[in-house]
Write an enzyme that holds these catalytic residues in place. Structure first.
Site, PDB file in Angstrom:
ATOM      1  N   CYS A 142       0.829  -1.210   0.000  1.00 39.98           N
ATOM      2  CA  CYS A 142       0.000   0.000   0.000  1.00 39.98           C
ATOM      3  C   CYS A 142       0.867   1.265   0.000  1.00 39.98           C
ATOM      4  O   CYS A 142       1.584   1.510  -0.961  1.00 39.98           O
ATOM      5  CB  CYS A 142      -0.980  -0.027   1.156  1.00 39.98           C
ATOM      6  SG  CYS A 142      -2.364   1.147   0.919  1.00 39.98           S
ATOM      7  N   HIS A 241      -4.316  -4.659  -0.282  1.00 37.44           N
ATOM      8  CA  HIS A 241      -4.120  -5.294   1.021  1.00 37.44           C
ATOM      9  C   HIS A 241      -4.584  -6.757   0.978  1.00 37.44           C
ATOM     10  O   HIS A 241      -5.622  -7.111   1.545  1.00 37.44           O
ATOM     11  CB  HIS A 241      -4.912  -4.554   2.097  1.00 37.44           C
ATOM     12  CG  HIS A 241      -4.362  -3.212   2.455  1.00 37.44           C
ATOM     13  ND1 HIS A 241      -3.298  -3.056   3.307  1.00 37.44           N
ATOM     14  CD2 HIS A 241      -4.723  -1.971   2.062  1.00 37.44           C
ATOM     15  CE1 HIS A 241      -3.024  -1.765   3.448  1.00 37.44           C
ATOM     16  NE2 HIS A 241      -3.866  -1.083   2.696  1.00 37.44           N
ATOM     17  N   GLU A 243      -3.428  -8.948   2.683  1.00 36.13           N
ATOM     18  CA  GLU A 243      -3.325  -9.457   4.049  1.00 36.13           C
ATOM     19  C   GLU A 243      -4.548  -9.173   4.898  1.00 36.13           C
ATOM     20  O   GLU A 243      -4.674  -9.722   6.008  1.00 36.13           O
ATOM     21  CB  GLU A 243      -2.078  -8.854   4.731  1.00 36.13           C
ATOM     22  CG  GLU A 243      -2.247  -7.456   5.290  1.00 36.13           C
ATOM     23  CD  GLU A 243      -2.161  -6.355   4.254  1.00 36.13           C
ATOM     24  OE1 GLU A 243      -2.201  -5.173   4.631  1.00 36.13           O
ATOM     25  OE2 GLU A 243      -2.059  -6.670   3.051  1.00 36.13           O
TER      26      GLU A 243
END
Length: 311
Positions: A142, A241, A243
């Site tokens: 990011c 993202h 994750e």
């Protein structure tokens, strides 16, 4: 195989509840094996949440890893107890003489500021330079992806008219197809995959394609550039993202609702586009696959057995 984590790290108990095999440093110390050394520079406000999200994905591999957490000396987190930071994190100055097989640098809530105006820009620039000679492969996420591309390659970021917020369909870059399909980072991937995004700025594909040192890996008609590679996989830049946990965008949306005038419901996220219903998780399988491929093909298979030979 387990991840080796600092004793008493909160993520250990959280992940054990999910049947993810982790071990603390005391138990791992008895094993006669060289684990991969992974360092995480965690710039996100909610440190414990981000630690857990990343460890969950790193655990999906048969390799043992020794996880360390790095913090900035020039910035004091406001949303994480100081006791947690003192117990589990080390300053860059403490770690700069060490070498690591892999590194992850997270996003940060400073993306609308010019890079040079970020209070810790000088220190993080030193870390970016250090990673080139002290880490086998670095994953920038990011804001860190934008900052890393700006620092290393002069790629600018651009403000968006409205926040890029939701789950967006990605595809392998048409400019580098079919070469990208043969890259190990995409082994096992489908033709299309989904990625969460939450940002106010963007990279532009023409800037990436104009730089011969960069390879555009994946993009989206809606969310633009999503994955860029450099130095043959020594650096990966991810604008979204992968994750994120299932409820992360939900928490962010409800946190800001009524407090900001630019808050819109995350797109392609809630079942039937109804924020009263649960999110539909569309990115988890490819997130696990991406992190496993990165660890296997770009860290484990590329890093020297003698870690001091990295450089």
């Amino acid at each position: 195989m387990p991840l080796r984590l600092p004793d008493r790290l909160p993520a250990i108990e959280l992940l054990k509840d999910e049947n993810i095999f982790v071990m603390d440093a005391s138990r791992a110390h008895a094993q006669d094996i060289r684990p991969l050394r992974i360092v995480i520079l965690n710039l996100m406000p909610l440190k414990i949440t981000t630690e857990t999200d990343l460890i969950r994905l790193l655990s999906n591999t048969p390799l043992q890893m020794d996880i360390s957490f790095m913090k900035l000396k020039s910035h004091t987190p406001k949303n994480t107890p100081i006791e947690h930071m003192m117990m589990f994190y080390k300053d860059f100055d403490t770690l700069r003489q060490e070498k690591f097989d892999g590194m992850i640098i997270t996003g940060a809530p400073v993306e609308q500021m010019p890079f040079e105006e970020v209070s810790y820009w000088e220190e993080i620039s030193q870390i970016f330079a250090w990673a080139k000679t002290h880490v086998t492969s670095t994953l920038y996420i990011c804001w860190a992806a934008q900052a890393g591309l700006y620092y290393h390659y002069g790629i600018p970021k651009y403000p968006l008219e409205k926040k890029m917020f939701g789950i967006f369909r990605q595809h392998l870059s048409t400019q580098t197809f079919p070469a990208v399909t043969r890259m190990p980072i995409f082994r096992g991937f489908d033709d299309e995959f989904f990625m969460p995004h939450s940002r106010h700025t963007e990279l532009r594909r023409e800037d990436i394609l104009a730089n011969a040192d960069l390879t555009l890996l994946a993009e989206s008609e809606e969310s633009g550039v999503s994955m860029v590679m450099a130095r043959g996989g020594r650096e990966f830049f991810i604008t979204g993202h992968l994750e994120y946990a299932p409820n992360t965008l939900d928490k962010e949306y409800k946190r800001d609702l009524g407090k900001r005038d630019d808050v819109e419901m995350p797109v392609n996220y809630y079942r039937n586009d109804n924020p009263c219903l649960e999110p539909v998780v569309q990115w988890r399988a490819h997130a696990n696959l991406f992190f496993s491929n990165w660890i296997n093909y770009y860290v484990y298979q590329e890093t020297p057995y003698n870690i001091e030979d990295i450089g």
